[in-house]
Design a protein around this motif. Structure first.
Motif, short mmCIF file in Angstrom:
data_model
loop_
_atom_site.label_atom_id
_atom_site.label_comp_id
_atom_site.label_asym_id
_atom_site.label_seq_id
_atom_site.Cartn_x
_atom_site.Cartn_y
_atom_site.Cartn_z
N UNK A 59 14.12 7.50 1.77
CA UNK A 59 13.19 7.81 0.68
C UNK A 59 13.12 6.61 -0.27
N UNK A 60 11.92 6.02 -0.35
CA UNK A 60 11.66 4.92 -1.27
C UNK A 60 10.62 5.35 -2.30
N UNK A 61 10.61 4.63 -3.44
CA UNK A 61 9.55 4.79 -4.43
C UNK A 61 8.88 3.43 -4.66
N UNK A 62 9.38 2.67 -5.62
CA UNK A 62 8.82 1.35 -5.88
C UNK A 62 9.46 0.28 -5.00
N UNK A 63 8.65 -0.69 -4.57
CA UNK A 63 9.17 -1.91 -3.96
C UNK A 63 8.76 -3.03 -4.92
N UNK A 64 9.64 -3.30 -5.87
CA UNK A 64 9.31 -4.21 -6.97
C UNK A 64 10.59 -4.65 -7.67
N UNK A 65 10.44 -5.67 -8.48
CA UNK A 65 11.48 -6.01 -9.45
C UNK A 65 11.21 -5.17 -10.69
N UNK A 66 12.21 -4.38 -11.10
CA UNK A 66 12.00 -3.48 -12.22
C UNK A 66 11.53 -4.25 -13.46
N UNK A 67 10.36 -3.90 -13.98
CA UNK A 67 9.83 -4.70 -15.09
C UNK A 67 10.54 -4.49 -16.43
N UNK A 68 11.27 -3.38 -16.55
CA UNK A 68 11.93 -3.08 -17.83
C UNK A 68 13.43 -2.91 -17.58
N UNK A 69 14.23 -3.94 -17.88
CA UNK A 69 15.67 -3.84 -17.62
C UNK A 69 16.34 -2.65 -18.31
N UNK A 70 15.75 -2.14 -19.41
CA UNK A 70 16.35 -1.02 -20.13
C UNK A 70 15.98 0.33 -19.50
N UNK A 71 15.08 0.31 -18.55
CA UNK A 71 14.64 1.56 -17.89
C UNK A 71 15.57 1.82 -16.70
N UNK A 72 16.62 2.60 -16.96
CA UNK A 72 17.59 2.86 -15.90
C UNK A 72 16.99 3.70 -14.78
N UNK A 73 16.12 4.64 -15.14
CA UNK A 73 15.47 5.45 -14.11
C UNK A 73 14.58 4.59 -13.24
N UNK A 74 13.79 3.73 -13.88
CA UNK A 74 12.93 2.83 -13.12
C UNK A 74 13.73 1.87 -12.25
N UNK A 101 13.54 1.44 -8.06
CA UNK A 101 12.92 0.17 -7.68
C UNK A 101 13.82 -0.64 -6.76
N UNK A 102 13.39 -0.83 -5.52
CA UNK A 102 14.07 -1.71 -4.57
C UNK A 102 13.29 -3.02 -4.56
N UNK A 103 13.98 -4.12 -4.78
CA UNK A 103 13.28 -5.40 -4.84
C UNK A 103 12.68 -5.76 -3.49
N UNK A 104 11.57 -6.51 -3.47
CA UNK A 104 10.99 -6.93 -2.19
C UNK A 104 11.98 -7.66 -1.30
N UNK A 105 12.86 -8.48 -1.88
CA UNK A 105 13.84 -9.20 -1.06
C UNK A 105 14.83 -8.24 -0.43
N UNK A 106 15.31 -7.26 -1.21
CA UNK A 106 16.26 -6.28 -0.65
C UNK A 106 15.58 -5.42 0.42
N UNK A 107 14.33 -5.03 0.16
CA UNK A 107 13.62 -4.20 1.13
C UNK A 107 13.45 -4.96 2.45
#
Length: 365
Positions: free
Chosen positions: A142-157, A161-167
């Motif tokens: 189960x994935x949601x976002x494939x991105x670098x989380x834009x808000x470091x303070x957003x723990x839920x985000x 968010x799985x980074x493109x490199x990790x994915x």
């Protein structure tokens, strides 16, 4: 001694003094020896001994000719000739015209296959998956976002968010270790009808229909030939059509669906909590979203993903009544084929979280 006996003895003495008379017994003996030498049975025995296949060879024939006093002849080497299937027709009969065979049908030209993804690499063991104690374990990621989380303070985000490199590293690890991705519809047929699954089967799902699936995940999946499923929120895809870049628009949805490597699932109309919705709203979220997807794609939509994983008996009953054949929750676990046949509308998945190491990813499978 009487005179006539004396005369006879004298005659024999005179005959014995003739040279050929003294050799006569020897000549008789030689005659019988020669006759025995050319007897048919003896000759046949020597021929068969010389030629195991029963034919008279050139060497054997020459030897027989020498014994019989004839001049031996050496048979010429036989040239291989084709054995006719029918006797030739007499020269006086006109040959029948040769029938012209009908032209052989030619195979239709292969359709032009557009450049696209290659099949799933078969780096695992060949053949179908073999159940262990009657069970095939199928991880559903189960994935949601494939991105670098834009808000470091957003723990839920960050967790979603799985980074493109990790994915990319995770998908390459799957391919290199012999995993074969299957669509939800293929998993359903394996559970309900015993359809074969490939070795080390796995399903890859994405919730919400974010645009980063199209820009970041899909290029990797296409390159590796890995199948996946995307749960689309129909109202949010409409927003993509009017310029909201967070979600795929319908053109993008149709494009990935047409490849056959992506199966579009319904994720409701507005991502509502179905366990708290009214009866009418619940039915609209479940059934209307299916209808919209089918209209947009031109084929049935048979899989469903519950928003936030929330469901109850009434929600599952509506999903079944709407015509879904398989549905996924957020409960943790692996799908078991064929034991989960009674739970096709409440199947578990494995969450892939942001910041997870590759070793941690692999250990969850």
């Amino acid at each position: 001694m009487p005179q006539d006996q004396k005369h006879e003895q004298g005659s024999w003495r005179r005959m014995l003094r003739v040279p050929w008379i003294r050799w006569f017994p020897a000549l008789v003996l030689l005659f019988f020896i020669a006759a025995a030498a050319v007897a048919p049975d003896a000759t046949s025995d020597r021929i068969r001994a010389a030629e195991p296949d029963g034919t008279v060879g050139a060497v054997a024939a020459a030897g027989i000719a020498a014994q019989l006093g004839a001049e031996p002849t050496v048979a010429p080497t036989a040239l291989p000739t084709a054995i006719p299937t029918n006797a030739p027709a007499p020269a006086t009969i006109a040959a029948a015209p040769t029938a012209t065979p009908p032209p052989m049908p030619t195979a239709p030209a292969s359709p032009t296959i557009p450049a696209g993804p290659t099949p799933t690499p078969d780096r695992g063991a060949p053949g179908n998956a073999v159940p262990a104690y009657g069970t095939i374990q199928v991880p559903v990621l189960m994935y949601h976002y494939i991105r670098v989380n834009p808000n470091p303070r957003d723990s839920t985000g960050f967790g979603l968010s799985v980074t493109p490199a990790d994915f990319a590293a995770q998908m390459e690890w799957l391919a290199e270790n012999g995993y074969h991705a299957v669509l939800p519809s293929e998993l359903r047929l394996a559970i309900t009808e015993g359809a074969p699954l490939p070795t080390k089967p796995i399903a890859i799902t994405f919730d919400d229909g974010y645009r980063d699936f199209y820009t970041a995940a899909w290029p990797v999946l296409k390159r590796l030939g890995l199948k996946s499923s995307v749960g689309v929120i129909t109202a949010y895809a409409d927003r993509g059509d009017i310029g909201d870049e967070m979600y795929m628009n319908w053109d993008m949805v149709r494009e990935v669906d047409a490849t056959g490597l992506v199966e579009i699932a319904s994720h409701t109309q507005f991502h509502a909590d179905l366990t708290r919705a009214s009866i009418a709203q619940r039915w609209s979220e479940i059934a209307k979203s299916k209808e919209i997807i089918e209209q947009k794609l031109g084929h049935p939509c048979t899989s469903f993903i519950y928003p936030t994983g929330a469901f109850n008996d009434a929600v599952v009953a509506d999903a079944r009544r709407a015509g879904y054949g398989i549905a996924f929750t957020t409960r943790s676990g692996k799908v078991r084929a064929p034991q989960d046949g009674g739970n096709l509308l409440t199947l578990p998945r494995i969450r892939v979280s942001g910041g997870q190491s590759l070793q941690g990813f692999a250990s969850n499978l």
